[in-house]
Enzyme design. Structure first.
Site, PDB file in Angstrom:
ATOM      1  N   CYS A   3      10.416  -7.372  -3.493  1.00 39.22           N
ATOM      2  CA  CYS A   3       9.607  -7.010  -2.341  1.00 39.22           C
ATOM      3  C   CYS A   3       8.645  -8.521  -2.695  1.00 39.22           C
ATOM      4  O   CYS A   3       7.490  -8.261  -3.262  1.00 39.22           O
ATOM      5  CB  CYS A   3       9.029  -6.065  -2.714  1.00 39.22           C
ATOM      6  SG  CYS A   3       9.748  -4.479  -2.729  1.00 39.22           S
ATOM      7  N   ALA A  26       6.892 -11.183  -0.719  1.00 42.90           N
ATOM      8  CA  ALA A  26       5.845 -11.486  -0.121  1.00 42.90           C
ATOM      9  C   ALA A  26       4.422 -11.113  -0.666  1.00 42.90           C
ATOM     10  O   ALA A  26       4.459  -9.835  -1.441  1.00 42.90           O
ATOM     11  CB  ALA A  26       5.890 -11.290   1.202  1.00 42.90           C
ATOM     12  N   GLY A  55       3.460 -15.238  -4.653  1.00 48.79           N
ATOM     13  CA  GLY A  55       2.800 -15.423  -5.853  1.00 48.79           C
ATOM     14  C   GLY A  55       3.548 -15.090  -7.297  1.00 48.79           C
ATOM     15  O   GLY A  55       3.758 -15.856  -8.110  1.00 48.79           O
ATOM     16  N   GLU A  93      12.121 -10.082   1.693  1.00 47.94           N
ATOM     17  CA  GLU A  93      10.949  -9.428   1.941  1.00 47.94           C
ATOM     18  C   GLU A  93      11.154  -8.651   3.541  1.00 47.94           C
ATOM     19  O   GLU A  93      11.655  -9.610   4.283  1.00 47.94           O
ATOM     20  CB  GLU A  93       9.674 -10.394   2.181  1.00 47.94           C
ATOM     21  CG  GLU A  93       8.481  -9.770   3.131  1.00 47.94           C
ATOM     22  CD  GLU A  93       8.027  -8.561   2.055  1.00 47.94           C
ATOM     23  OE1 GLU A  93       7.731  -7.744   3.170  1.00 47.94           O
ATOM     24  OE2 GLU A  93       7.701  -8.675   1.182  1.00 47.94           O
ATOM     25  N   ASP A  95      16.145  -4.638   4.381  1.00 49.81           N
ATOM     26  CA  ASP A  95      15.350  -3.663   3.746  1.00 49.81           C
ATOM     27  C   ASP A  95      15.750  -3.262   2.289  1.00 49.81           C
ATOM     28  O   ASP A  95      17.004  -3.205   1.954  1.00 49.81           O
ATOM     29  CB  ASP A  95      15.749  -2.257   4.576  1.00 49.81           C
ATOM     30  CG  ASP A  95      14.909  -0.809   4.065  1.00 49.81           C
ATOM     31  OD1 ASP A  95      14.675  -0.988   3.122  1.00 49.81           O
ATOM     32  OD2 ASP A  95      14.912  -0.199   4.909  1.00 49.81           O
ATOM     33  N   ASP A  98       8.251  -5.661  -7.266  1.00 47.05           N
ATOM     34  CA  ASP A  98       6.592  -5.477  -7.247  1.00 47.05           C
ATOM     35  C   ASP A  98       6.464  -4.493  -5.936  1.00 47.05           C
ATOM     36  O   ASP A  98       6.263  -5.067  -4.632  1.00 47.05           O
ATOM     37  CB  ASP A  98       6.017  -6.784  -6.948  1.00 47.05           C
ATOM     38  CG  ASP A  98       4.609  -6.744  -6.996  1.00 47.05           C
ATOM     39  OD1 ASP A  98       3.953  -6.164  -7.751  1.00 47.05           O
ATOM     40  OD2 ASP A  98       3.944  -7.602  -6.006  1.00 47.05           O
ATOM     41  N   CYS A 105       0.052  -2.439  -7.687  1.00 47.44           N
ATOM     42  CA  CYS A 105      -1.571  -2.834  -7.936  1.00 47.44           C
ATOM     43  C   CYS A 105      -2.320  -1.734  -7.767  1.00 47.44           C
ATOM     44  O   CYS A 105      -3.399  -1.806  -6.971  1.00 47.44           O
ATOM     45  CB  CYS A 105      -1.982  -3.820  -7.335  1.00 47.44           C
ATOM     46  SG  CYS A 105      -1.391  -3.934  -5.534  1.00 47.44           S
TER      47      CYS A 105
END
Length: 348
Positions: free
Chosen positions: A139, A141, A144, A162, A193, A211, A265
């Site tokens: 995942c 995008a 970073g 992505e 996907d 992520d 996050c």
């Protein structure tokens, strides 16, 4: 130089707090984090306290900026403190809130640095990337962590995936802005996907980073559309299902003996510990990997929440260490289907 760049970024921290999201977070995180929530809350609702790390691009190294940062009291994330810490990755931190502007994308020109939450480097470090390995950023995008991975080593093959098309364009632009042409040739960007990746590329990768899409706490707290925010909160309960499916797909894409790092996050237990516990409970060929050494090594720069899962860490922000939220868990795919020994990571 640094003063001039900083002046351009002033005024960008004015944000409007979304009460719908804050009320939900107060209700949930006061239970899950206990007394720690009030400290974390103070940072999350105060963008003026936020800190931004500066990840240098080794392919266009900013020597002048490095001198300026030293003069302003910036320091590097502890290099050499871990056996596998890559010497080629250089990231500078400040103990006080400070932000430089992002560099603009210019076709044919490589950027010199990438701004990020310093906790975002921990999943990358946990992956322990080595030269020549086949790597999947499931995942990827906005890119970073892919950029950070390429500061660590030269993979033999890097697939940056992505599913969301607009974010996929952002990802491509990020890679073009930081990675020189010779290295671009070993990088592929796909828009599959993520739940289908394991079937599309079974047993292909040495390392996989998941992520995962999550209830991004910092971003959601400052949603400009309250109706959209309320809808997000309502749909939030569906995220763990997606996250488990992504991890299971990533496991299929791993070679036997390969390593997987899962990150979010968010502070949400349902999207963090519960996801990993579900995977460990349902798949006997997955072995938890102890990463508690990362917390001991980086305790000067990051605050970690207490946990009984040695295969996972949760970075929580506090004043002066305003990094996170960032959850990291590390798993290993076994060589066979024999029953794992669950001594490292207890289902919560």
């Amino acid at each position: 130089m640094l003063t001039r760049l900083k002046a351009k970024s002033e005024g960008k921290l004015a944000k409007q707090l979304c009460r719908v999201v804050l009320d939900q977070f107060d209700k949930q995180y006061s239970k899950e984090l206990g007394d720690s929530w009030s400290t974390v809350r103070d940072v999350l609702i105060s963008p003026s306290l936020w800190q931004y790390a500066i990840l240098f691009n080794r392919f266009n190294y900013p020597f002048e900026l490095e001198k300026a940062l030293h003069l302003r009291g910036y320091h590097t994330v502890l290099q050499g403190a871990l056996p596998h810490y890559p010497k080629s990755m250089k990231c500078y931190l400040s103990r006080t809130p400070d932000r430089m502007p992002s560099e603009r994308h210019q076709t044919g020109s490589l950027k010199k640095y990438y701004l990020l939450n310093a906790a975002s480097l921990l999943p990358v470090l946990a992956l322990e990337l080595r030269d020549g390995e086949a790597v999947l950023d499931l995942c990827a995008a906005p890119g970073g962590k892919s950029v950070a991975l390429l500061q660590c080593a030269y993979p033999g093959y890097l697939l940056c995936n992505e599913y969301d098309r607009p974010r996929g364009r952002w990802l491509r632009q990020t890679l073009e802005s930081f990675i020189p042409q010779p290295l671009i040739n070993v990088i592929k960007v796909s828009e599959l996907d993520g739940r289908e990746m394991g079937d599309a590329q079974p047993a292909t990768f040495d390392k996989v980073l998941v992520d995962a899409p999550c209830s991004n706490d910092r971003s959601w707290l400052f949603s400009s559309d309250s109706q959209k925010a309320a809808y997000r909160i309502h749909q939030r309960k569906n995220l763990p299902v997606l996250q488990v499916e992504l991890v299971r797909s990533a496991i299929k894409a791993l070679r036997p003996g390969g390593l997987l790092v899962y990150s979010t996050c968010t502070l949400s237990k349902a999207e963090n510990q519960d996801v990993i516990s579900e995977v460990l409970t349902s798949d006997s060929n997955i072995v938890p990997v102890d990463i508690s050494g990362i917390a001991r090594t980086f305790s000067q720069d990051f605050t970690f929440a207490p946990t009984d899962q040695k295969c996972s860490l949760l970075v929580i922000p506090e004043k002066g260490k305003a990094w996170g939220p960032m959850y990291i868990a590390k798993l290993k795919k076994g060589m066979s289907t024999r029953k794992r020994q669950g001594e490292f990571c207890k289902p919560c």
